[in-house]
Design a protein around this motif. Structure first.
Motif, PDB file in Angstrom:
ATOM      1  N   THR A  22       1.304   6.096 -15.191  1.00  0.00           N
ATOM      2  CA  THR A  22       2.224   6.793 -13.418  1.00  0.00           C
ATOM      3  C   THR A  22       1.689   5.202 -13.104  1.00  0.00           C
ATOM      4  O   THR A  22       2.565   5.109 -12.130  1.00  0.00           O
ATOM      5  N   ASP A  23       1.377   4.459 -13.084  1.00  0.00           N
ATOM      6  CA  ASP A  23       1.047   2.920 -12.389  1.00  0.00           C
ATOM      7  C   ASP A  23       2.638   2.769 -12.813  1.00  0.00           C
ATOM      8  O   ASP A  23       2.374   1.658 -11.611  1.00  0.00           O
ATOM      9  N   VAL A  34       0.713  -1.264  -0.259  1.00  0.00           N
ATOM     10  CA  VAL A  34       0.365  -0.289  -0.258  1.00  0.00           C
ATOM     11  C   VAL A  34       1.432   1.034  -0.323  1.00  0.00           C
ATOM     12  O   VAL A  34       1.821   0.871   0.407  1.00  0.00           O
ATOM     13  N   GLU A  35       0.720   2.472  -0.467  1.00  0.00           N
ATOM     14  CA  GLU A  35       0.834   3.174  -1.090  1.00  0.00           C
ATOM     15  C   GLU A  35       0.063   4.345   0.074  1.00  0.00           C
ATOM     16  O   GLU A  35      -1.043   4.779  -0.828  1.00  0.00           O
ATOM     17  N   ALA A  52       5.857   3.222 -11.491  1.00  0.00           N
ATOM     18  CA  ALA A  52       5.137   3.697  -9.070  1.00  0.00           C
ATOM     19  C   ALA A  52       5.688   2.035  -9.192  1.00  0.00           C
ATOM     20  O   ALA A  52       6.043   1.483  -7.844  1.00  0.00           O
ATOM     21  N   ARG A  67       8.887   1.193  -8.664  1.00  0.00           N
ATOM     22  CA  ARG A  67       9.277   1.780  -7.680  1.00  0.00           C
ATOM     23  C   ARG A  67       9.373   1.355  -5.998  1.00  0.00           C
ATOM     24  O   ARG A  67       9.990   1.030  -5.923  1.00  0.00           O
ATOM     25  N   LEU A 120      -2.610  12.900  -7.865  1.00  0.00           N
ATOM     26  CA  LEU A 120      -2.153  11.585  -8.133  1.00  0.00           C
ATOM     27  C   LEU A 120      -1.168  11.221  -9.226  1.00  0.00           C
ATOM     28  O   LEU A 120       0.238  10.642  -9.146  1.00  0.00           O
ATOM     29  N   ALA A 121      -1.338  11.784 -10.271  1.00  0.00           N
ATOM     30  CA  ALA A 121      -0.092  11.720 -11.282  1.00  0.00           C
ATOM     31  C   ALA A 121       1.084  12.417 -11.495  1.00  0.00           C
ATOM     32  O   ALA A 121       2.205  12.484 -11.768  1.00  0.00           O
ATOM     33  N   GLY A 125       3.522  11.846  -9.072  1.00  0.00           N
ATOM     34  CA  GLY A 125       3.886  10.269  -9.668  1.00  0.00           C
ATOM     35  C   GLY A 125       3.668   8.900  -8.574  1.00  0.00           C
ATOM     36  O   GLY A 125       4.237   8.191  -8.454  1.00  0.00           O
ATOM     37  N   VAL A 126       2.504   9.458  -8.040  1.00  0.00           N
ATOM     38  CA  VAL A 126       2.323   7.810  -6.935  1.00  0.00           C
ATOM     39  C   VAL A 126       1.038   6.963  -7.685  1.00  0.00           C
ATOM     40  O   VAL A 126       0.311   7.750  -8.732  1.00  0.00           O
ATOM     41  N   LEU A 127       0.983   5.779  -7.248  1.00  0.00           N
ATOM     42  CA  LEU A 127      -0.031   4.920  -7.732  1.00  0.00           C
ATOM     43  C   LEU A 127      -1.190   5.252  -7.974  1.00  0.00           C
ATOM     44  O   LEU A 127      -1.672   6.197  -6.715  1.00  0.00           O
ATOM     45  N   THR A 128      -2.081   5.456  -9.050  1.00  0.00           N
ATOM     46  CA  THR A 128      -3.180   6.296  -8.960  1.00  0.00           C
ATOM     47  C   THR A 128      -4.715   4.804  -8.840  1.00  0.00           C
ATOM     48  O   THR A 128      -5.808   5.265  -8.925  1.00  0.00           O
ATOM     49  N   HIS A 129      -4.493   3.867  -9.006  1.00  0.00           N
ATOM     50  CA  HIS A 129      -5.124   2.709  -8.952  1.00  0.00           C
ATOM     51  C   HIS A 129      -5.546   2.104  -7.330  1.00  0.00           C
ATOM     52  O   HIS A 129      -4.407   2.770  -6.743  1.00  0.00           O
TER      53      HIS A 129
END
Lengths: 353, 68
Positions: free
Chosen positions: B41-42, A255-256, B45, B48, A309-310, A313-317
């Protein structure tokens, strides 16, 4: 609110008895809202929503600076109302953010100092990931450059302190428990405005038409009530979000948790779960009695992920945003943290993860 | 190895990538074709979060190297 519907129904611009009564109620509401924002009543304009306050305000500030230029400097993570207004108002200069969602101060300052800048727009704190923006520091940069600073304060007002130094500040009453349909636009004296549409006698031409006096009164009463308990409530929310942040990060694998862990709004937490469909998670939480938002593409009508979120640069789903309100309890926070790992595990299992 | 995830919506391209990864030798690369806007993006991510290397990302084509 109900008695205000009886006594404040008339048009406050009219001279008859009912109109004068409505005018008195509107003046009272404006005085209370202005005090809550720390401005003078004649610096505060009431609009039909927070979005309307941003649209009308940003366009009017930009139009008044036509002779200087038409560039609108803004961060990449502004509310869509700011992005839309900026694109309509002039030429945009977008400034990126770091992984926590905080705007690049040096890049923003550099853009503000360019020739032809009409206005700089920066939110007080991010509405999705709660990270505070460096308003105080950039207000000084804007003042030195002679550029008005337009602050979207909707996420912060009544929840957090907004630093001084802005030229215009907007807010939305439903964010502090007031009714929908009341927006606030505060403009410091000396900031020039040129309304961008046909002007009538209302709100200096910034919000045309017969105002909703009962809703303005309700917004004022709600702000007064919320501010009277703000110190205690905001401290409590800060502690509960800290706890939830820790439990989500330790109890759920992959999880982020996003946004600044400490320099942030007290009441908002956002996180993304790897391999999880955001819509499925929102629906599963809804069935458990939790109403949460999501920045995942599958929850948006456009099927595009959150631009916030984009940009980070963090996880979006698998994204979920939790907001605490004044009636939220620690039991609810605890139950949320308790049921969440099982829901995430179930959704992952359904796709073979 | 190439994964064609065109037409798939998030989080499917990332799930397909994760499921294909164990078959990849350390040091090898995998190419993912994905036109879902969230993949832009994913997929970076995921690299990373999983400490893998994103070699390139352009024009709906992503190349990832297995590091561990």
């Amino acid at each position: 609110m109900l008695s205000a519907l009886d006594s404040g129904w008339a048009d406050p611009a009219r001279l008859h008895h009912e109109g004068r009564t409505a005018r008195l109620l509107l003046d009272n509401a404006r005085a209370v809202l202005a005090e809550g924002l720390g401005v003078r009543p004649d610096e505060l304009f009431l609009t039909t929503s927070g979005t309307a306050a941003i649209h009308t305000g940003l366009l009017a500030v930009t139009a008044a600076r036509r002779r200087v230029g038409e560039v609108v400097v803004h961060s990449a993570v502004e509310h869509s109302a700011v992005l839309h207004a900026a694109a309509a108002a002039g030429t945009t200069a977008e400034v990126g953010v770091d992984a926590l969602g905080r705007v690049d101060v040096d890049a923003f300052a550099q853009q503000v100092r360019q020739p032809g800048v009409a206005v700089a727009a920066l939110q007080s704190a991010n509405h999705e990931v709660a990270t505070r923006q460096p308003i105080g520091e950039l207000a000084e940069v804007c003042a030195a450059a002679g550029v008005p600073l337009f602050v979207d304060g909707a996420a912060s007002i009544a929840h957090d302190v907004v630093p001084a130094g802005w030229s215009a500040l907007t807010a939305s009453a439903h964010k502090w428990g007031g009714p929908a349909g009341v927006g606030l636009l505060a403009v410091r004296k000396g900031t020039r405005l040129a309304p961008a549409w046909p002007v009538d006698e209302r709100e200096d031409g910034l919000s045309p038409g017969h105002p909703n006096v009962p809703a303005a009164l309700a917004a004022a009463a709600a702000l007064q009530a919320r501010l009277s308990e703000a110190d205690e409530l905001n401290k409590q929310h800060r502690a509960w979000i800290d706890e939830l942040r820790h439990r989500v990060a330790t109890d759920i694998p992959d999880v982020e948790v996003v946004g600044d862990p400490s320099d942030r709004l007290p009441h908002v937490l956002t996180f993304s779960c790897l391999y999880v469909d955001g819509e499925a998670l929102v629906t599963a939480l809804d069935a458990e009695g939790f109403s949460v938002s999501s920045g995942s593409a599958c929850t948006a009508s456009t099927l595009r992920p959150s631009h916030v979120l984009a940009a980070m640069g963090v996880l979006t789903h698998g994204n979920v945003r939790v907001s605490l309100g004044r009636t939220s309890t620690h039991d609810e926070v605890d139950r949320f943290a308790t049921v969440l790992p099982g829901l995430v595990q179930r959704i992952r299992a359904e796709v073979g993860m | 190895m190439t994964l064609d995830c065109r037409g798939m919506l998030c989080p499917l391209p990332v799930i397909k990538l994760a499921q294909a990864f164990p078959d990849l030798a350390i040091g090898d690369t995998i190419t993912i074709l994905a036109d879902d806007p969230a993949a832009a993006t994913d997929i970076p991510a995921w690299c990373r979060m999983r400490s893998q290397e994103l070699v390139s990302a352009d024009n709906h084509q992503y190349v990832v190297r297995r590091l561990s």
